[in-house]
Design a protein around this motif. Structure first.
Motif, short mmCIF file in Angstrom:
data_model
loop_
_atom_site.label_atom_id
_atom_site.label_comp_id
_atom_site.label_asym_id
_atom_site.label_seq_id
_atom_site.Cartn_x
_atom_site.Cartn_y
_atom_site.Cartn_z
N LEU A 95 0.85 -1.18 0.00
CA LEU A 95 0.00 0.00 0.00
C LEU A 95 0.89 1.24 0.00
O LEU A 95 1.74 1.39 0.88
CB LEU A 95 -0.92 0.03 1.23
N VAL A 96 0.69 2.10 -0.98
CA VAL A 96 1.39 3.38 -1.02
C VAL A 96 0.39 4.42 -0.53
O VAL A 96 -0.52 4.82 -1.27
CB VAL A 96 1.89 3.70 -2.45
N GLN A 97 0.53 4.78 0.73
CA GLN A 97 -0.48 5.59 1.42
C GLN A 97 0.01 7.02 1.59
O GLN A 97 1.05 7.28 2.19
CB GLN A 97 -0.78 4.98 2.79
N ALA A 98 -0.78 7.97 1.07
CA ALA A 98 -0.46 9.38 1.28
C ALA A 98 -0.66 9.72 2.76
O ALA A 98 -1.59 9.25 3.41
CB ALA A 98 -1.34 10.26 0.41
N LEU A 99 0.23 10.53 3.28
CA LEU A 99 0.23 10.89 4.69
C LEU A 99 -1.08 11.56 5.08
O LEU A 99 -1.56 12.47 4.41
CB LEU A 99 1.40 11.84 4.97
N SER A 100 -1.66 11.08 6.18
CA SER A 100 -2.90 11.68 6.71
C SER A 100 -2.71 11.98 8.19
O SER A 100 -1.64 11.76 8.75
CB SER A 100 -4.08 10.72 6.49
N ALA A 101 -3.76 12.49 8.82
CA ALA A 101 -3.70 12.88 10.23
C ALA A 101 -3.33 11.70 11.10
O ALA A 101 -3.55 10.54 10.75
CB ALA A 101 -5.04 13.47 10.66
N ALA A 102 -2.79 11.98 12.28
CA ALA A 102 -2.18 10.97 13.15
C ALA A 102 -3.08 9.76 13.39
O ALA A 102 -2.68 8.62 13.16
CB ALA A 102 -1.76 11.61 14.47
N GLU A 103 -4.30 10.00 13.85
CA GLU A 103 -5.17 8.88 14.20
C GLU A 103 -5.61 8.11 12.95
O GLU A 103 -5.84 6.91 13.00
CB GLU A 103 -6.39 9.35 15.01
N ARG A 104 -5.70 8.80 11.82
CA ARG A 104 -6.09 8.13 10.58
C ARG A 104 -4.95 7.24 10.08
O ARG A 104 -5.20 6.13 9.60
CB ARG A 104 -6.48 9.17 9.52
N MET A 105 -3.74 7.72 10.17
CA MET A 105 -2.60 6.89 9.77
C MET A 105 -2.47 5.68 10.67
O MET A 105 -2.18 4.57 10.21
CB MET A 105 -1.31 7.71 9.79
N ASP A 106 -2.68 5.88 11.97
CA ASP A 106 -2.63 4.74 12.90
C ASP A 106 -3.65 3.68 12.52
O ASP A 106 -3.35 2.48 12.53
CB ASP A 106 -2.89 5.22 14.33
N TYR A 107 -4.85 4.12 12.18
CA TYR A 107 -5.92 3.19 11.79
C TYR A 107 -5.52 2.43 10.53
O TYR A 107 -5.68 1.21 10.43
CB TYR A 107 -7.21 3.96 11.57
N THR A 108 -4.98 3.16 9.56
CA THR A 108 -4.55 2.54 8.30
C THR A 108 -3.49 1.48 8.56
O THR A 108 -3.58 0.35 8.04
CB THR A 108 -4.00 3.60 7.34
N VAL A 109 -2.48 1.80 9.35
CA VAL A 109 -1.39 0.85 9.63
C VAL A 109 -1.93 -0.36 10.39
O VAL A 109 -1.58 -1.51 10.08
CB VAL A 109 -0.27 1.54 10.43
N GLN A 110 -2.77 -0.12 11.37
CA GLN A 110 -3.32 -1.22 12.17
C GLN A 110 -4.13 -2.19 11.30
O GLN A 110 -3.91 -3.41 11.34
CB GLN A 110 -4.21 -0.66 13.28
N LYS A 111 -5.05 -1.65 10.52
CA LYS A 111 -5.91 -2.51 9.72
C LYS A 111 -5.14 -3.18 8.57
O LYS A 111 -5.42 -4.34 8.22
CB LYS A 111 -7.11 -1.74 9.18
N ALA A 112 -4.20 -2.46 7.98
CA ALA A 112 -3.38 -3.07 6.93
C ALA A 112 -2.59 -4.26 7.47
O ALA A 112 -2.46 -5.29 6.80
CB ALA A 112 -2.43 -2.02 6.35
#
Length: 256
Positions: A95-112
């Protein structure tokens, strides 16, 4: 009315063995003190000497272990027999994920992590609402790696997803690796999922920030070989996209 044996089997099936990541070599019949973070978790769980737990170091497989000694600051464990279990997907998904707000990035990393993604490349694109300097990005990278470790402990993965230091989106495109499937998620146009190839062993997916990729970035991505994919008629938040596309691709090519 359920019998006692059925109830016991049900409880055993859903019992959760405490599981911890340790960045150390693991060898049967050896003893060592757990790293500080893992030791703190053991203490929070109030495990006692003689109680079992599972250890893994992210290199594949895991080990049975037992608590030997509980101290105020230290927890000593003895490593037991190895289990070569592999819970990694056959699909090498980046996944090439554009940087987002702190809690959103945490959610993305966790679920990925839970969904079996093998690599997460963070990029900074034109419409990223979050702008971080080099020092803060380094701290965030360490934090995301911690989020991934915690998610791997919970979901049973035996390998950690690689989380790559953030790059400018253009710099990533200039050196994007080869893959069987290279997708650019678009909110307005593109192929649908049922038009994708029947087989793929590797995939790279570009996911934009809250404001999406710019027109120039989308054009550059197409030039770099990325095919637009439209997930449906609704527009997702950026933190929703990663788990949605990961689940869809795992169902089509992976282990779902």
């Amino acid at each position: 009315m359920w019998s006692g044996a059925i109830i016991a089997h049900f409880l055993a099936y859903f019992a959760i063995m405490p599981r911890f990541f340790v960045d150390l070599p693991l060898v049967s019949a050896t003893r060592f003190d757990l790293p500080e973070e893992a030791a703190r978790h053991v203490q929070v769980l109030r495990l006692q000497p003689g109680e079992p737990l599972t250890l893994f170091n992210g290199h594949g497989g895991e080990y049975a272990a037992v608590v030997v000694k509980m101290g105020k600051r230290h927890v000593t464990v003895e490593v037991g027999e190895p289990d070569p279990a592999s819970r990694e997907s056959p699909l090498a998904l980046t996944l090439v994920q554009a940087l987002s707000a702190a809690e959103r990035m945490d959610y993305t990393v966790q679920k990925a992590t839970e969904l079996g993604v093998s690599r997460i490349q963070v990029v900074q694109s034109a419409y990223c609402a979050v702008k971080l300097g080099a020092e803060r990005l380094e701290k965030r990278l360490v934090h995301w790696q911690g989020v991934a470790r915690a998610a791997a402990e919970q979901c049973g993965r035996t390998r950690l997803p690689e989380i790559v230091a953030p790059l400018r989106f253009a710099d990533y495109l200039a050196k994007a690796p080869a893959a069987d499937l290279k997708l650019l998620l678009s909110p307005i146009e593109g192929r649908r999922l049922d038009a994708l190839p029947q087989q793929a062993a590797s995939a790279i997916v570009l996911i934009g920030p809250e404001g999406g990729f710019s027109a120039q970035e989308e054009a550059d991505a197409r030039t770099a070989g990325f095919m637009p994919l439209l997930l449906g008629p609704r527009i997702f938040r950026t933190e929703t996209v990663a788990p949605v596309i990961a689940a869809l691709l795992q169902a089509k090519y992976g282990d779902f």
